[in-house]
Design a protein around this motif. Sequence first.
Motif, PDB file in Angstrom:
ATOM      1  N   ARG A 108       2.695  11.129  -5.003  1.00  0.00           N
ATOM      2  CA  ARG A 108       2.022  12.407  -5.305  1.00  0.00           C
ATOM      3  C   ARG A 108       2.655  13.069  -6.521  1.00  0.00           C
ATOM      4  O   ARG A 108       3.876  13.121  -6.636  1.00  0.00           O
ATOM      5  N   CYS A 109       1.810  13.590  -7.374  1.00  0.00           N
ATOM      6  CA  CYS A 109       2.283  14.306  -8.553  1.00  0.00           C
ATOM      7  C   CYS A 109       2.960  15.599  -8.104  1.00  0.00           C
ATOM      8  O   CYS A 109       2.386  16.370  -7.324  1.00  0.00           O
ATOM      9  N   LYS A 110       4.164  15.826  -8.586  1.00  0.00           N
ATOM     10  CA  LYS A 110       4.924  17.028  -8.209  1.00  0.00           C
ATOM     11  C   LYS A 110       4.293  18.291  -8.801  1.00  0.00           C
ATOM     12  O   LYS A 110       4.473  19.380  -8.295  1.00  0.00           O
ATOM     13  N   LYS A 111       3.522  18.102  -9.869  1.00  0.00           N
ATOM     14  CA  LYS A 111       2.929  19.239 -10.569  1.00  0.00           C
ATOM     15  C   LYS A 111       1.577  19.652  -9.975  1.00  0.00           C
ATOM     16  O   LYS A 111       1.361  20.820  -9.690  1.00  0.00           O
ATOM     17  N   CYS A 112       0.662  18.670  -9.765  1.00  0.00           N
ATOM     18  CA  CYS A 112      -0.697  19.021  -9.339  1.00  0.00           C
ATOM     19  C   CYS A 112      -1.088  18.466  -7.972  1.00  0.00           C
ATOM     20  O   CYS A 112      -2.123  18.824  -7.437  1.00  0.00           O
ATOM     21  N   CYS A 116      -0.646   9.591  -7.936  1.00  0.00           N
ATOM     22  CA  CYS A 116      -0.283   8.922  -9.184  1.00  0.00           C
ATOM     23  C   CYS A 116      -0.398   7.411  -9.022  1.00  0.00           C
ATOM     24  O   CYS A 116      -0.531   6.901  -7.914  1.00  0.00           O
ATOM     25  N   HIS A 125       2.740   7.690 -12.843  1.00  0.00           N
ATOM     26  CA  HIS A 125       1.996   8.449 -13.846  1.00  0.00           C
ATOM     27  C   HIS A 125       0.852   9.184 -13.168  1.00  0.00           C
ATOM     28  O   HIS A 125       0.138   8.616 -12.344  1.00  0.00           O
ATOM     29  N   CYS A 126       0.673  10.428 -13.559  1.00  0.00           N
ATOM     30  CA  CYS A 126      -0.424  11.234 -13.027  1.00  0.00           C
ATOM     31  C   CYS A 126      -1.608  11.141 -13.985  1.00  0.00           C
ATOM     32  O   CYS A 126      -1.474  11.485 -15.165  1.00  0.00           O
ATOM     33  N   ARG A 128      -4.128  13.023 -14.153  1.00  0.00           N
ATOM     34  CA  ARG A 128      -4.558  14.350 -14.587  1.00  0.00           C
ATOM     35  C   ARG A 128      -3.549  14.946 -15.563  1.00  0.00           C
ATOM     36  O   ARG A 128      -3.890  15.323 -16.684  1.00  0.00           O
ATOM     37  N   CYS A 129      -2.326  15.066 -15.140  1.00  0.00           N
ATOM     38  CA  CYS A 129      -1.324  15.760 -15.963  1.00  0.00           C
ATOM     39  C   CYS A 129      -0.985  15.020 -17.247  1.00  0.00           C
ATOM     40  O   CYS A 129      -0.710  15.646 -18.277  1.00  0.00           O
ATOM     41  N   GLU A 130      -1.018  13.716 -17.225  1.00  0.00           N
ATOM     42  CA  GLU A 130      -0.669  12.961 -18.426  1.00  0.00           C
ATOM     43  C   GLU A 130      -1.832  12.847 -19.394  1.00  0.00           C
ATOM     44  O   GLU A 130      -1.663  12.416 -20.532  1.00  0.00           O
TER      45      GLU A 130
END
Length: 133
Positions: A108-112, A116, A125-126, A128-130
């Motif tokens: 799981r992405c720590k940000k959103c 990943c 790698h995410c 969305r965020c990347e």
Amino acid sequence: MDEMFLKRLQADFPEFKFISGKKFAFRPPKTIVLGPAEPFYALLTLHEVSHAILKHETFRMDVERLRMESEAWEKARELALRYDIEINEGLIQDELDTYRDWLHVKSRCKKCGLTCYQTPDGVYHCPRCENLT
């Protein structure tokens, strides 16, 4: 713990070293760690023997670890028939769930919070965020 079961297992697999420990484990390349006596002792032992038979020594990507666990439980089912050990699907699924849950949390992405993907270098790698511009 059934002494006859363990003696038969050691006779059938003399290439493996069986030692006692705090928890069931396979230590590559040939050591089977036997955990404490418990209701599923034989099935858990067969699972670790299965890792050894299948030569599960290392993995690069986390999903490979889950695959190896699944393969070892499939092999343990085969061995259980050979040794007349009761197969407990609830235990097997509970054990696999620990790896499924671990993989879910780790990916799981720590940000959103999106799931990943992991590349062969082990990095998550995410999508969305990347891909934000």
